[in-house]
Design an enzyme around this catalytic site. Structure first.
Site, PDB file in Angstrom:
ATOM      1  N   TYR A   1     -13.765  -3.015  10.988  1.00 33.95           N
ATOM      2  CA  TYR A   1     -12.350  -2.467  10.697  1.00 33.95           C
ATOM      3  C   TYR A   1     -11.561  -2.756  12.011  1.00 33.95           C
ATOM      4  O   TYR A   1     -10.340  -2.941  12.122  1.00 33.95           O
ATOM      5  CB  TYR A   1     -12.393  -1.025  10.303  1.00 33.95           C
ATOM      6  CG  TYR A   1     -11.138  -0.280   9.914  1.00 33.95           C
ATOM      7  CD1 TYR A   1     -10.476  -0.821   9.005  1.00 33.95           C
ATOM      8  CD2 TYR A   1     -10.719   0.683  10.874  1.00 33.95           C
ATOM      9  CE1 TYR A   1      -9.055  -0.161   8.765  1.00 33.95           C
ATOM     10  CE2 TYR A   1      -9.475   1.500  10.778  1.00 33.95           C
ATOM     11  CZ  TYR A   1      -8.609   0.835   9.612  1.00 33.95           C
ATOM     12  OH  TYR A   1      -7.366   1.626   9.461  1.00 33.95           O
TER      13      TYR A   1
ATOM     14  N   SER B   1      -4.361   0.623  13.985  1.00 34.96           N
ATOM     15  CA  SER B   1      -5.480   1.878  14.033  1.00 34.96           C
ATOM     16  C   SER B   1      -5.631   1.608  15.523  1.00 34.96           C
ATOM     17  O   SER B   1      -5.704   0.677  16.162  1.00 34.96           O
ATOM     18  CB  SER B   1      -6.598   1.542  13.250  1.00 34.96           C
ATOM     19  OG  SER B   1      -7.363   2.576  13.544  1.00 34.96           O
TER      20      SER B   1
ATOM     21  N   ASP C   1      -1.227  -7.369  -5.396  1.00 38.38           N
ATOM     22  CA  ASP C   1      -2.378  -7.580  -4.689  1.00 38.38           C
ATOM     23  C   ASP C   1      -2.395  -8.121  -3.521  1.00 38.38           C
ATOM     24  O   ASP C   1      -1.796  -9.512  -3.479  1.00 38.38           O
ATOM     25  CB  ASP C   1      -3.602  -8.378  -5.507  1.00 38.38           C
ATOM     26  CG  ASP C   1      -4.896  -8.281  -5.071  1.00 38.38           C
ATOM     27  OD1 ASP C   1      -4.938  -7.958  -3.885  1.00 38.38           O
ATOM     28  OD2 ASP C   1      -5.695  -8.858  -5.510  1.00 38.38           O
ATOM     29  N   VAL C   2      -2.406  -7.523  -2.174  1.00 35.27           N
ATOM     30  CA  VAL C   2      -2.031  -8.099  -1.233  1.00 35.27           C
ATOM     31  C   VAL C   2      -3.103  -9.132  -0.528  1.00 35.27           C
ATOM     32  O   VAL C   2      -2.758 -10.232   0.302  1.00 35.27           O
ATOM     33  CB  VAL C   2      -1.918  -6.963   0.095  1.00 35.27           C
ATOM     34  CG1 VAL C   2      -0.737  -6.299  -0.099  1.00 35.27           C
ATOM     35  CG2 VAL C   2      -3.110  -6.494   0.427  1.00 35.27           C
TER      36      VAL C   2
ATOM     37  N   GLY D   1       0.961  -1.112  -0.161  1.00 35.36           N
ATOM     38  CA  GLY D   1       0.038   0.142   0.028  1.00 35.36           C
ATOM     39  C   GLY D   1       0.844   1.326   0.020  1.00 35.36           C
ATOM     40  O   GLY D   1       0.438   2.391   0.554  1.00 35.36           O
TER      41      GLY D   1
ATOM     42  N   ILE E   1      -6.241  10.061  10.049  1.00 36.06           N
ATOM     43  CA  ILE E   1      -5.608  10.729   9.414  1.00 36.06           C
ATOM     44  C   ILE E   1      -6.177  10.909   7.832  1.00 36.06           C
ATOM     45  O   ILE E   1      -6.521   9.963   7.163  1.00 36.06           O
ATOM     46  CB  ILE E   1      -3.992  10.123   9.045  1.00 36.06           C
ATOM     47  CG1 ILE E   1      -3.300  10.071  10.400  1.00 36.06           C
ATOM     48  CG2 ILE E   1      -3.354  10.878   7.817  1.00 36.06           C
ATOM     49  CD1 ILE E   1      -2.252   9.594  10.185  1.00 36.06           C
TER      50      ILE E   1
ATOM     51  N   LYS F   1      -8.129  -4.594  12.756  1.00 35.33           N
ATOM     52  CA  LYS F   1      -6.930  -4.048  13.147  1.00 35.33           C
ATOM     53  C   LYS F   1      -6.520  -4.714  14.468  1.00 35.33           C
ATOM     54  O   LYS F   1      -5.264  -4.684  15.018  1.00 35.33           O
ATOM     55  CB  LYS F   1      -7.013  -2.554  13.279  1.00 35.33           C
ATOM     56  CG  LYS F   1      -6.938  -1.764  12.077  1.00 35.33           C
ATOM     57  CD  LYS F   1      -5.753  -2.207  11.173  1.00 35.33           C
ATOM     58  CE  LYS F   1      -5.769  -1.501   9.848  1.00 35.33           C
ATOM     59  NZ  LYS F   1      -4.792  -1.884   8.879  1.00 35.33           N
TER      60      LYS F   1
END
Length: 260
Positions: A154, A141, A62-63, A14, A187, A158
């Site tokens: 999410y 995060s 592509d992870v 990324g 961010i 994380k």
């Protein structure tokens, strides 16, 4: 402080947009050669052009696809001879209430945030173990530390990055490999640094009006939102031998949004 990153070889997943871009440029400025592992070829080439030729190398990756990730690692080994540092920065989410979120978004979050981590770490571990050296820094995060509103899945992805990093750190510490996690707060990206595949689409950015940002900043003890440049120094430190006795740790770089 000289972090000793000159001559190191790093892969940044990324690494073409926003925080990943800033980390890529930060590593390059310290003298590392950096492979930008990203699905956004156009944006990756832009970052590649921001450093002297050969310093940053764009590589389509592509992870979520093991074969793609492994091919990037093998390409790095064949062209640059080693992988010293992996920075897992690929991530994605769209803020919505859990009850309103479509399954396709859950699946994309899990694919990029969890499987991306698993694929990337597994792909670099064999060559790192063989050389008895490696630094793995993953972008978590604060959502993964506290469970954030409108970020249920999410938060879970994380949190899993944090837990897996600790577990793997216990396994490979004997091989002089460290794993640590840096957890930013909010961010907000920018149109200038957001590629076509970035989670910071124009629709997302439009939601963060100056009024929304000002309101969000009041939740931070330092009374401002962070920038990508705020996070880079922590990543560089943990990627360096200055932090060789730090492993399995989670560091929030979030203006005090969480304190734990």
């Amino acid at each position: 402080m000289d972090l000793g990153l000159g001559g190191k070889v790093a892969i940044v997943t990324g690494g073409a947009s926003n925080l990943g871009r800033a980390i890529t440029l930060g590593l390059a400025a310290e003298g590392a050669r950096v492979v930008v592992a990203d699905v956004d070829d156009a944006q990756a080439r832009k970052v590649e052009a921001e450093a002297p030729s050969g310093t940053i190398i764009a590589r389509h990756t592509d992870v979520t696809d093991w074969e793609s990730v492994n091919a990037t690692v093998q390409h790095t080994l064949s062209t640059l001879a080693k992988v010293d540092v992996l920075v897992n920065c690929a991530g994605w989410t769209i803020d919505r209430l859990f009850l309103e979120k479509p399954r396709a978004e859950w699946e994309k979050e899990i694919a990029i945030d969890v499987w991306g981590f698993i694929n990337s770490v597994r792909a670099v571990l064999d060559p790192m173990v063989e050389r008895r050296y490696g630094r793995i820094v993953s972008i978590g995060s604060d959502a993964g530390r506290m469970g954030e509103w409108r970020e249920a899945v999410y938060s879970g992805t994380k949190a899993s990055v944090i837990a897996m990093s600790k577990a793997i750190a216990r396994e490979v510490g004997k091989d002089n490999i460290t794993l640590n996690v840096v957890c930013p707060g909010l961010i907000v990206g920018s149109p200038q640094t957001s590629g076509a595949n970035s989670m910071w689409s124009s629709e997302q950015l439009d939601k963060f009006t100056p009024e929304v940002r000002e309101k969000a900043a009041k939740n931070y003890p330092l009374r401002r939102l962070g920038t990508a440049e705020d996070v880079v120094p922590a990543v560089l430190l943990l990627a360096s031998d200055r932090a060789s006795f730090i492993t399995g740790q989670t560091l929030s770089v979030s203006g005090g949004y969480t304190m734990m």
